[in-house]
Design a protein around this motif. Structure first.
Motif, short mmCIF file in Angstrom:
data_model
loop_
_atom_site.label_atom_id
_atom_site.label_comp_id
_atom_site.label_asym_id
_atom_site.label_seq_id
_atom_site.Cartn_x
_atom_site.Cartn_y
_atom_site.Cartn_z
N GLU A 24 36.28 58.53 23.65
CA GLU A 24 35.77 57.58 22.66
C GLU A 24 36.02 56.13 23.06
OE1 GLU A 24 37.26 58.56 18.84
OE2 GLU A 24 35.90 60.24 18.56
N GLY A 32 23.21 56.54 20.67
CA GLY A 32 23.74 55.31 21.21
C GLY A 32 22.71 54.61 22.07
N ASP A 54 34.89 48.39 17.64
CA ASP A 54 34.99 49.55 18.51
C ASP A 54 33.66 50.27 18.70
OD1 ASP A 54 34.64 50.72 16.05
OD2 ASP A 54 36.53 51.83 16.05
N LYS A 55 32.58 49.66 18.19
CA LYS A 55 31.25 50.24 18.38
C LYS A 55 30.58 49.78 19.68
CE LYS A 55 30.35 52.62 14.51
NZ LYS A 55 29.85 54.00 14.48
N LEU A 57 31.04 43.61 17.11
CA LEU A 57 30.79 45.04 16.93
C LEU A 57 32.07 45.88 16.92
CD1 LEU A 57 27.75 45.31 19.36
CD2 LEU A 57 27.66 45.36 16.89
N CYS A 79 22.05 46.68 16.64
CA CYS A 79 23.20 47.60 16.64
C CYS A 79 24.26 47.13 15.64
CB CYS A 79 23.80 47.71 18.03
SG CYS A 79 22.75 48.60 19.21
N TRP A 126 28.81 60.40 23.80
CA TRP A 126 27.79 60.31 22.77
C TRP A 126 27.06 61.64 22.57
CZ3 TRP A 126 25.38 55.05 24.59
CH2 TRP A 126 26.14 53.99 24.05
N GLY A 130 24.99 49.89 12.96
CA GLY A 130 26.18 50.65 13.31
C GLY A 130 25.98 51.63 14.44
N PRO A 136 26.21 52.86 18.07
CA PRO A 136 27.08 52.44 19.17
C PRO A 136 26.28 51.81 20.32
CG PRO A 136 27.68 54.63 18.42
CD PRO A 136 26.40 54.29 17.74
#
Length: 215
Positions: A210, A116, A177-178, A175, A138, A202, A142, A144
């Motif tokens: 999360e 991340g 929920d990322k 983005l 990002c 992470w 993908g 985070p």
């Protein structure tokens, strides 16, 4: 893989090595979280607040001093924090910016252990060109993203809250929920626990952590 029995003690973070290029980085194993940000956004101060160490990441009144990828090992073997070059400041020569961007892009594109990115933005001047570049990267990959709106202490509560909600709305639309967004002040030591929780999720894979989005 989740490792809930382990605990990261950020105050035990230690400098490991610096790298000017991807091929000089430590072996691409384990898991790491990278800090990125314009060179005057408070990135080094955020890392120092996270680790409760005054000089783990160097701070300077001369933006652009961090020209290398700096690796810090944590108390659990294989876990690292990475301080990425903070280019984007107007007084840094264009050739230097291009050099940093090339090697930063190589790291972000090819580093398998990257879990991340913590993107540090000055809450008074968010979403500048460098920030947009990181968000776009990002968005495309993908990976985070956690945004630290630093120097919260420089604004009154109302404007700080308004900026938080605005940036959160913009980034969630891109983005989903990322991404997560929080306010932060290294000077007042506020927001540090939320930052640690995100990095824990992470690096340790705790499913209970999360969905972090703090006011």
């Amino acid at each position: 893989m989740s490792t809930p029995d382990l605990e990261i003690h950020y105050n035990l973070a230690r400098f490991e090595t610096s790298a000017a290029r991807l091929d000089q980085c430590p072996p691409d194993t384990g898991a790491e979280v990278a800090f990125a940000g314009r060179s005057n956004a408070g990135k080094s101060s955020a890392i120092n607040a996270l680790t409760q160490q005054n000089a783990l990441a160097r701070t300077s009144k001369t933006p652009g001093r961090t020209q290398l990828i700096n690796f810090f090992s944590l108390n659990i073997e294989g876990l690292k924090i990475v301080d990425l070059p903070g280019y984007g400041y107007a007084k840094v020569p264009i050739a230097m910016k291009q050099h940093w961007q090339r090697h930063l892009d190589a790291y972000l594109q090819h580093r398998e252990s990257l879990r991340g990115v913590v993107l540090v933005m000055d809450i008074r001047h968010p979403m500048k060109e460098f920030d947009e570049m990181m968000v776009h990267w990002c968005e495309a990959t993908g990976v985070p993203l956690h945004v630290l709106l630093t120097k919260e202490d420089k604004l009154k509560r109302g404007p700080a809250k308004s900026t938080l909600l605005q940036i959160r709305k913009i980034l969630k639309e891109r983005l989903g929920d990322k991404v997560s967004v929080q306010t932060f002040s290294a000077l007042k030591n506020t927001g540090v626990d939320t930052l640690r929780q995100r990095i824990n999720q992470w690096l340790l894979g705790d499913p209970l952590l999360e969905h972090i989005d703090a006011d």
